[in-house]
Design a protein around this motif. Sequence first.
Motif, PDB file in Angstrom:
ATOM      1  N   ALA A 208       0.808  -1.219   0.000  1.00 44.75           N
ATOM      2  CA  ALA A 208       0.000   0.000   0.000  1.00 44.75           C
ATOM      3  C   ALA A 208       0.842   1.270   0.000  1.00 44.75           C
ATOM      4  N   ALA A 209       2.147   1.159  -0.209  1.00 48.23           N
ATOM      5  CA  ALA A 209       3.000   2.355  -0.246  1.00 48.23           C
ATOM      6  C   ALA A 209       2.444   3.345  -1.264  1.00 48.23           C
ATOM      7  N   PRO A 210       2.499   4.646  -0.954  1.00 48.88           N
ATOM      8  CA  PRO A 210       1.907   5.637  -1.855  1.00 48.88           C
ATOM      9  C   PRO A 210       2.724   5.836  -3.122  1.00 48.88           C
ATOM     10  N   GLY A 211       2.023   6.209  -4.166  1.00 52.39           N
ATOM     11  CA  GLY A 211       2.647   6.531  -5.441  1.00 52.39           C
ATOM     12  C   GLY A 211       2.124   7.849  -5.955  1.00 52.39           C
ATOM     13  N   ALA A 212       1.862   7.913  -7.251  1.00 51.12           N
ATOM     14  CA  ALA A 212       1.377   9.145  -7.875  1.00 51.12           C
ATOM     15  C   ALA A 212       0.083   9.591  -7.214  1.00 51.12           C
ATOM     16  N   GLY A 213       0.004  10.872  -6.909  1.00 52.30           N
ATOM     17  CA  GLY A 213      -1.188  11.427  -6.284  1.00 52.30           C
ATOM     18  C   GLY A 213      -1.401  10.972  -4.856  1.00 52.30           C
ATOM     19  N   GLY A 214      -0.403  10.290  -4.263  1.00 51.68           N
ATOM     20  CA  GLY A 214      -0.531   9.796  -2.898  1.00 51.68           C
ATOM     21  C   GLY A 214      -1.361   8.535  -2.770  1.00 51.68           C
ATOM     22  N   ARG A 215      -1.825   7.997  -3.911  1.00 51.18           N
ATOM     23  CA  ARG A 215      -2.642   6.776  -3.887  1.00 51.18           C
ATOM     24  C   ARG A 215      -1.761   5.536  -3.701  1.00 51.18           C
ATOM     25  N   PRO A 216      -2.249   4.529  -2.980  1.00 48.52           N
ATOM     26  CA  PRO A 216      -1.480   3.284  -2.837  1.00 48.52           C
ATOM     27  C   PRO A 216      -1.167   2.685  -4.209  1.00 48.52           C
ATOM     28  N   ILE A 217       0.063   2.172  -4.359  1.00 54.25           N
ATOM     29  CA  ILE A 217       0.442   1.628  -5.668  1.00 54.25           C
ATOM     30  C   ILE A 217      -0.017   0.178  -5.853  1.00 54.25           C
ATOM     31  N   HIS A 218      -0.410  -0.482  -4.787  1.00 51.37           N
ATOM     32  CA  HIS A 218      -0.903  -1.869  -4.877  1.00 51.37           C
ATOM     33  C   HIS A 218       0.089  -2.761  -5.625  1.00 51.37           C
ATOM     34  N   GLU A 219       1.377  -2.577  -5.338  1.00 48.51           N
ATOM     35  CA  GLU A 219       2.374  -3.376  -6.049  1.00 48.51           C
ATOM     36  C   GLU A 219       2.345  -4.823  -5.573  1.00 48.51           C
ATOM     37  N   TRP A 220       2.690  -5.725  -6.478  1.00 50.59           N
ATOM     38  CA  TRP A 220       2.852  -7.116  -6.113  1.00 50.59           C
ATOM     39  C   TRP A 220       4.201  -7.262  -5.434  1.00 50.59           C
TER      40      TRP A 220
END
Length: 135
Positions: free
Chosen positions: A108-120
């Motif tokens: 759930a680390a943030p990415g663009a726009g502060g949204r969670p990146i949902h990375e695998w």
Amino acid sequence: MAKYLLLKHYRGAPAAVNDVPMDQWTPEEVTAHIKYMNDFADRLEGSGEFVDGRALAPEGTFVRYDGEGRPPITDGPFAETKDLIAGWMIIDVDSYERAVELAGELSAAPGAGGRPIHEWLELRPLYGEAPTVTE
């Protein structure tokens, strides 16, 4: 306790919900992402569950034995690939379920726009560690 490797892959779309490539994030978004990762590691260090972790540079080299004592060297990994190993973290937890819980939180680390990146995240027990799966 058992040790697990959390292997961070940055993949191209559509692997992540927030699929804006990191090189297109603002400096503030990159800073927020790194802060999240550091805060996560600090919290696990406090609970005794953090062992080690590192970010990896995007450049690298592939080397293999050639049978003649001169290993061939190939450039890589290549930035144009859809998958890049970005870093890793080793945790030491009481159960497989706890390892999955922490991997989900790290995803759930943030990415663009502060949204969670949902990375695998690839979750793997370290070889030789006692299994803790309770299914």
